[in-house]
Write an enzyme that holds these catalytic residues in place. Structure first.
Site, mmCIF file in Angstrom:
data_model
loop_
_atom_site.group_PDB
_atom_site.id
_atom_site.type_symbol
_atom_site.label_atom_id
_atom_site.label_comp_id
_atom_site.label_asym_id
_atom_site.label_seq_id
_atom_site.Cartn_x
_atom_site.Cartn_y
_atom_site.Cartn_z
ATOM 1 N N TYR A 13 -36.484 80.033 63.923
ATOM 2 C CA TYR A 13 -36.623 80.286 62.482
ATOM 3 C C TYR A 13 -35.472 79.566 61.791
ATOM 4 O O TYR A 13 -34.328 80.019 61.834
ATOM 5 C CB TYR A 13 -36.580 81.795 62.225
ATOM 6 C CG TYR A 13 -36.836 82.239 60.802
ATOM 7 C CD1 TYR A 13 -37.148 81.344 59.784
ATOM 8 C CD2 TYR A 13 -36.782 83.593 60.475
ATOM 9 C CE1 TYR A 13 -37.384 81.771 58.490
ATOM 10 C CE2 TYR A 13 -37.023 84.035 59.182
ATOM 11 C CZ TYR A 13 -37.309 83.126 58.192
ATOM 12 O OH TYR A 13 -37.535 83.565 56.913
ATOM 13 N N ILE A 19 -46.257 79.831 57.358
ATOM 14 C CA ILE A 19 -45.732 81.198 57.422
ATOM 15 C C ILE A 19 -44.891 81.349 56.163
ATOM 16 O O ILE A 19 -43.668 81.220 56.197
ATOM 17 C CB ILE A 19 -44.889 81.466 58.680
ATOM 18 C CG1 ILE A 19 -45.582 81.009 59.964
ATOM 19 C CG2 ILE A 19 -44.547 82.958 58.787
ATOM 20 C CD1 ILE A 19 -44.744 81.192 61.228
ATOM 21 N N LYS A 40 -40.522 78.020 62.742
ATOM 22 C CA LYS A 40 -40.816 78.228 61.329
ATOM 23 C C LYS A 40 -39.727 77.475 60.575
ATOM 24 O O LYS A 40 -38.558 77.883 60.568
ATOM 25 C CB LYS A 40 -40.797 79.714 60.961
ATOM 26 C CG LYS A 40 -41.039 79.944 59.465
ATOM 27 C CD LYS A 40 -40.899 81.404 59.055
ATOM 28 C CE LYS A 40 -41.078 81.530 57.541
ATOM 29 N NZ LYS A 40 -40.880 82.912 57.051
#
Length: 298
Positions: free
Chosen positions: A138, A211, A167
């Protein structure tokens, strides 16, 4: 596991956490939100992320959130974000996750910042050891001292089989290009865009899915944009991006992702707009572009 074999669907919602007046979990609203996403094609539920206010929730609330999400999601995979101040705490958080969690999104440390490549690699490997499987990275430099995960560290982790995707939420298209280039050697590596403002641009550049905070309020629109990018329909991608911008423009730029998405969801009757203190909550607003959801959520 999804059709692409990675466990990551094309559109995953970083779900908001509905709260009561005492900042406990509003379980009824959580089930309503998950049903809303299941009905509109969302392919995975991410809890405890930035939108989910994971860093602000009490431990008992996190525990119940994970349990309820797993109960309500049915066949939808539930992923958990791990955002901690240091590596040992992150590994402890991973070990505390209940059975049934499909994967984890791991952010670099949010206080003891990782600055060197070896620090990023060590942080991830500690979490992987605790999890027993590859993780999803992330990248959100605004929460990690301005430090992005170095592409060289990602390559190292891919070579070691430690990561399955990322992400990417920096909004830096040059950085995204470097990350996407890794797919030439690691084609199973899934690159998901997490930046609302650059969603269309990222998809056209090659990101495999979304996302984003916006998925909370317009799950069908996100799927439409992904499909448009795959057929290289640039006009439709930009039309949808303009819609996304128009919805976001109803709120001040400083409004947090959790706060503005909850304000829209409250207008749809899906949850209360409360956020963790001291976040200021805007009045519920339903932008005209999302009015069609009112009937489906009634």
């Amino acid at each position: 596991m999804t059709a692409n074999g990675s466990g990551l669907g094309d559109s995953i919602v970083p779900l908001v956490t509905p709260l009561t007046a005492t900042e406990d979990l509003d379980e009824r609203s959580l089930r309503r939100l998950i049903a809303f996403h299941a009905a509109h094609g969302t392919q995975g539920i991410l809890v405890l992320g930035t939108c989910g206010e994971g860093a602000g929730l009490l431990g008992c609330v996190k525990k119940r959130l994970l349990e309820c999400a797993l109960e309500a999601a049915g066949e939808l995979p539930v992923l958990a974000a791990i955002s901690e101040t240091a590596s040992r705490r992150a590994a402890e958080g991973v070990r505390s996750l209940p059975k049934g969690i499909a994967g984890i999104l791991l952010m670099p440390p949010t206080f003891l910042f990782a600055t060197a490549e070896r620090e990023h690699v060590d942080h991830v490997e500690r979490a992987v050891d605790a999890w027993g499987a590859p993780v999803v990275l992330y990248n959100l430099p605004s929460r990690t001292g301005g430090h992005a995960i170095p592409p060289a560290a990602i390559r190292c982790l891919l070579e070691r089989g430690a990561v399955m995707g990322i992400k990417e939420s920096s909004g830096n298209m040059s950085y995204l290009g470097e990350v996407l280039a890794l797919r030439r050697d690691f084609p199973a590596f899934r690159v998901m865009n997490g930046d609302l403002a650059k969603a269309g641009e990222a998809l056209l550049l090659g990101a495999q899915g979304l996302i984003t905070s916006y998925t909370n309020v317009d799950p069908a629109g996100c799927l439409e944009q992904i499909a448009a990018a795959r057929r290289n329909d640039r006009a439709e991608v930009e039309r949808l991006q303009a819609k996304f911008r128009a919805v976001r423009s109803h709120f001040a730029p400083s409004t947090s992702a959790a706060a503005w998405t909850k304000a829209v969801l409250a207008a749809l009757g899906l949850c209360d707009p409360r956020c963790c203190a001291p976040t200021e909550v805007p009045a519920p607003v339903l932008p005209e572009a999302l009015a069609a959801y009112r009937q489906s959520s009634a």
